[in-house]
Design a protein around this motif. Sequence first.
Motif, mmCIF file in Angstrom:
data_model
loop_
_atom_site.group_PDB
_atom_site.id
_atom_site.type_symbol
_atom_site.label_atom_id
_atom_site.label_comp_id
_atom_site.label_asym_id
_atom_site.label_seq_id
_atom_site.Cartn_x
_atom_site.Cartn_y
_atom_site.Cartn_z
ATOM 1 N N ASP A 1 35.861 37.294 35.792
ATOM 2 C CA ASP A 1 36.094 36.154 36.681
ATOM 3 C C ASP A 1 35.013 35.091 36.530
ATOM 4 O O ASP A 1 35.256 33.911 36.781
ATOM 5 N N THR B 1 41.870 36.703 32.857
ATOM 6 C CA THR B 1 42.259 37.669 33.887
ATOM 7 C C THR B 1 43.735 37.575 34.234
ATOM 8 O O THR B 1 44.307 38.522 34.782
ATOM 9 N N GLY C 1 44.777 38.455 37.877
ATOM 10 C CA GLY C 1 44.793 39.816 38.399
ATOM 11 C C GLY C 1 43.673 40.067 39.389
ATOM 12 O O GLY C 1 42.675 39.350 39.400
ATOM 13 N N PRO C 2 43.819 41.093 40.241
ATOM 14 C CA PRO C 2 42.829 41.359 41.289
ATOM 15 C C PRO C 2 41.480 41.766 40.714
ATOM 16 O O PRO C 2 41.419 42.389 39.646
ATOM 17 N N PRO C 3 40.400 41.437 41.402
ATOM 18 C CA PRO C 3 39.065 41.840 40.924
ATOM 19 C C PRO C 3 38.897 43.350 41.020
ATOM 20 O O PRO C 3 39.524 44.003 41.854
ATOM 21 N N LEU D 1 44.641 46.256 38.850
ATOM 22 C CA LEU D 1 43.590 46.644 39.786
ATOM 23 C C LEU D 1 42.837 47.834 39.203
ATOM 24 O O LEU D 1 43.435 48.843 38.844
ATOM 25 N N ARG E 1 46.769 51.347 41.451
ATOM 26 C CA ARG E 1 48.147 50.832 41.534
ATOM 27 C C ARG E 1 48.902 51.047 40.230
ATOM 28 O O ARG E 1 50.005 50.543 40.058
ATOM 29 N N TYR F 1 54.347 48.840 40.375
ATOM 30 C CA TYR F 1 53.147 49.200 41.108
ATOM 31 C C TYR F 1 53.515 50.101 42.282
ATOM 32 O O TYR F 1 54.599 50.019 42.826
#
Length: 316
Positions: free
Chosen positions: A70, A77, A80-82, A124, A297, A313
């Motif tokens: 990030d 990325t 996508g979630p950190p 994730l 996930r 997911y």
Amino acid sequence: MVASSSAVSATTTSGPMIITTILLILLASTTSYANFKLPKSDTKLLEFPLNLEYLECEFFLFGSLGRGLDQIQPNLTGGGPPPIGVRQANLSALIKDVITQFGYQEVGHIRAIKSTIRGFPRPLLNLSEAAFANVMNSAFGEPLYPPFDPYANDMNYLLASYVIPYVGLTGYVGANPYLLSPVAKKLVAGLLGIEAGQDAVIRTLLYKRKTERVIPYNYTVAEFTNRISELRNELGHTGIRDEGLIVPRYLGAEGRVTGNILSGDKNSLSYSRTPRQILRIVYENGNEHYPGGFYPRGANGTIARKYLKYGAYVKE
């Protein structure tokens, strides 16, 4: 004079025409390469390792620099979630230098894959102390006390690193025979070369200290690597595809040594794994249909999604 003028005119106009023609040919060549359509099977096989490349990239970047994709290359990325629980490790100057290089190498790997196929957003990732502690507890068949902390020091971080690149390496070896296009084969060969190098560096650094006790536990470095490898073999359900730093002589190179600085089969060739086997390992439960472990996930991409019991997911 007229004929001479015509000749000069023809010569004058033909030069730019030739240059233009050459440029058009080069442009067509470049465009055809950029728009080269890979076979669907190749796309799926190139897509799957992004899951592991994202994991390695975040673990190495955060471990050495305290920041990840990030901050370093946010466009890769995909929104996508950190990652969960990852942080900078307490590393010596040498190990920090090595891991920093690994981290930037993984940035390049992600870019190379996503420049060839569309790919997918970063899944994730759970890179918390607890996630690695669970791996070590499973490897030894009992909870370690205090819980294993991958970010505590050089030794712990290298042992945690032992868990990761080798799995990706075996995946590239496993994918190679099924690739159809030269573009895919070239990319995987390049990725495999660096992943193998990273694994060799990690194993060498640990091998130098193989008989040392991993403080505060009553196990040596070699015992840690052996237990981790045995766990991965167990989770993968495919026999020996993994070996620690010390092995029985019959498993050593040519059946003549017990030292095992590189893991290989009876002909000293790299072991291979399928995506299904890899998912069983990184989910830490031996079941490719149930997410967990490093991927709470689930992994992303066509191959990984088809194994998930509830679709793309699983809701947390």
